[in-house]
Motif scaffolding. Structure first.
Motif, mmCIF file in Angstrom:
data_model
loop_
_atom_site.group_PDB
_atom_site.id
_atom_site.type_symbol
_atom_site.label_atom_id
_atom_site.label_comp_id
_atom_site.label_asym_id
_atom_site.label_seq_id
_atom_site.Cartn_x
_atom_site.Cartn_y
_atom_site.Cartn_z
ATOM 1 N N PRO A 76 0.943 -1.070 0.098
ATOM 2 C CA PRO A 76 -0.041 -0.130 0.129
ATOM 3 C C PRO A 76 0.865 1.331 0.012
ATOM 4 C CG PRO A 76 0.389 -0.716 2.178
ATOM 5 C CD PRO A 76 1.158 -1.808 1.428
ATOM 6 N N ALA A 77 -0.006 2.384 -0.295
ATOM 7 C CA ALA A 77 0.731 3.591 0.093
ATOM 8 C C ALA A 77 1.049 4.118 1.319
ATOM 9 C CB ALA A 77 0.069 4.855 -0.837
ATOM 10 N N ASN A 103 8.934 -4.814 9.413
ATOM 11 C CA ASN A 103 8.162 -3.706 8.923
ATOM 12 C C ASN A 103 7.018 -4.044 8.119
ATOM 13 O OD1 ASN A 103 9.295 -4.718 6.490
ATOM 14 N ND2 ASN A 103 10.623 -2.914 6.333
ATOM 15 N N TRP A 104 6.350 -5.541 8.184
ATOM 16 C CA TRP A 104 5.079 -5.688 7.693
ATOM 17 C C TRP A 104 4.155 -6.228 8.756
ATOM 18 C CZ3 TRP A 104 9.648 -8.490 7.086
ATOM 19 C CH2 TRP A 104 9.469 -9.652 7.535
ATOM 20 N N VAL A 105 3.022 -6.183 8.338
ATOM 21 C CA VAL A 105 1.752 -6.915 9.428
ATOM 22 C C VAL A 105 1.271 -7.981 8.690
ATOM 23 C CG1 VAL A 105 -0.309 -6.102 10.431
ATOM 24 C CG2 VAL A 105 1.484 -4.220 9.951
ATOM 25 N N VAL A 106 1.324 -9.151 9.518
ATOM 26 C CA VAL A 106 0.679 -10.168 9.075
ATOM 27 C C VAL A 106 -1.029 -10.092 9.449
ATOM 28 C CG1 VAL A 106 0.754 -12.640 9.213
ATOM 29 C CG2 VAL A 106 2.987 -11.428 9.383
ATOM 30 N N ALA A 120 5.223 0.950 2.713
ATOM 31 C CA ALA A 120 5.258 1.499 1.359
ATOM 32 C C ALA A 120 6.724 1.810 1.005
ATOM 33 C CB ALA A 120 4.705 3.143 1.713
ATOM 34 N N LEU A 121 6.708 1.549 -0.444
ATOM 35 C CA LEU A 121 7.998 2.068 -0.793
ATOM 36 C C LEU A 121 8.588 3.442 -0.722
ATOM 37 C CD1 LEU A 121 7.639 0.004 -4.350
ATOM 38 C CD2 LEU A 121 8.914 -0.706 -2.458
ATOM 39 N N GLU A 125 13.173 3.475 -4.088
ATOM 40 C CA GLU A 125 12.743 2.081 -4.455
ATOM 41 C C GLU A 125 11.919 2.095 -5.495
ATOM 42 O OE1 GLU A 125 13.311 -0.120 -0.287
ATOM 43 O OE2 GLU A 125 11.424 1.308 -0.519
ATOM 44 N N MET A 126 11.095 2.897 -5.774
ATOM 45 C CA MET A 126 10.114 2.933 -6.917
ATOM 46 C C MET A 126 10.755 2.981 -8.380
ATOM 47 S SD MET A 126 7.259 5.510 -5.647
ATOM 48 C CE MET A 126 6.425 5.236 -4.191
#
Length: 128
Positions: A76-77, A103-106, A120-121, A125-126
């Motif tokens: 996501p953004a 840094n992610w949510v499961v 978010a990137l 990284e984009m």
């Protein structure tokens, strides 16, 4: 090579439950529906249309017993806003042993299928 992934198949004792969640979560369209299978595809004309694999929800007799062997990673953004939105649709945060330092949510959809909401990137990284 001319091989491509057509669909990601998700088993469920009631395909309507995860299909309804993912239809709202992704904003995708339902393109096929029978008692034992439902297909979701990206919005017609969207950049993902004809590129992203369909999601095919299949009716099976057995309930989910263990952690998924395959899961979706969502980018996501705004991770925290997206997690809150997905929770409002019925997803729950789950612990699959990821630890506190990630840094992610499961999360799990209303049928118990795990997925991750990534950070978010950063601009560097984009893809340009």
């Amino acid at each position: 090579m001319t091989l491509r992934i057509q669909a990601l198949c998700i088993d469920s004792t009631d395909p309507r439950i995860p299909a309804a969640f993912w239809e709202k979560a992704l904003g995708w369209r339902r393109t096929h529906e029978e008692d034992d299978e439902i297909v979701l595809e990206p919005r017609a004309g969207s950049p993902e249309d004809g590129v992203a694999p369909d999601l095919l929800f299949l009716k099976v007799p057995e309930r989910k017993e263990a952690k998924n062997r395959l899961h979706l990673d969502l980018r996501p953004a705004d991770r925290d806003a997206e997690v809150a939105r997905l929770e409002s649709l019925g997803a729950k945060r789950v612990d699959v042993g990821q630890g506190a330092e990630v840094n992610w949510v499961v999360m799990a959809d209303p049928d118990g299928n795990e997925f991750c909401v990534l950070r978010a990137l950063r601009p560097d990284e984009m893809a340009g």
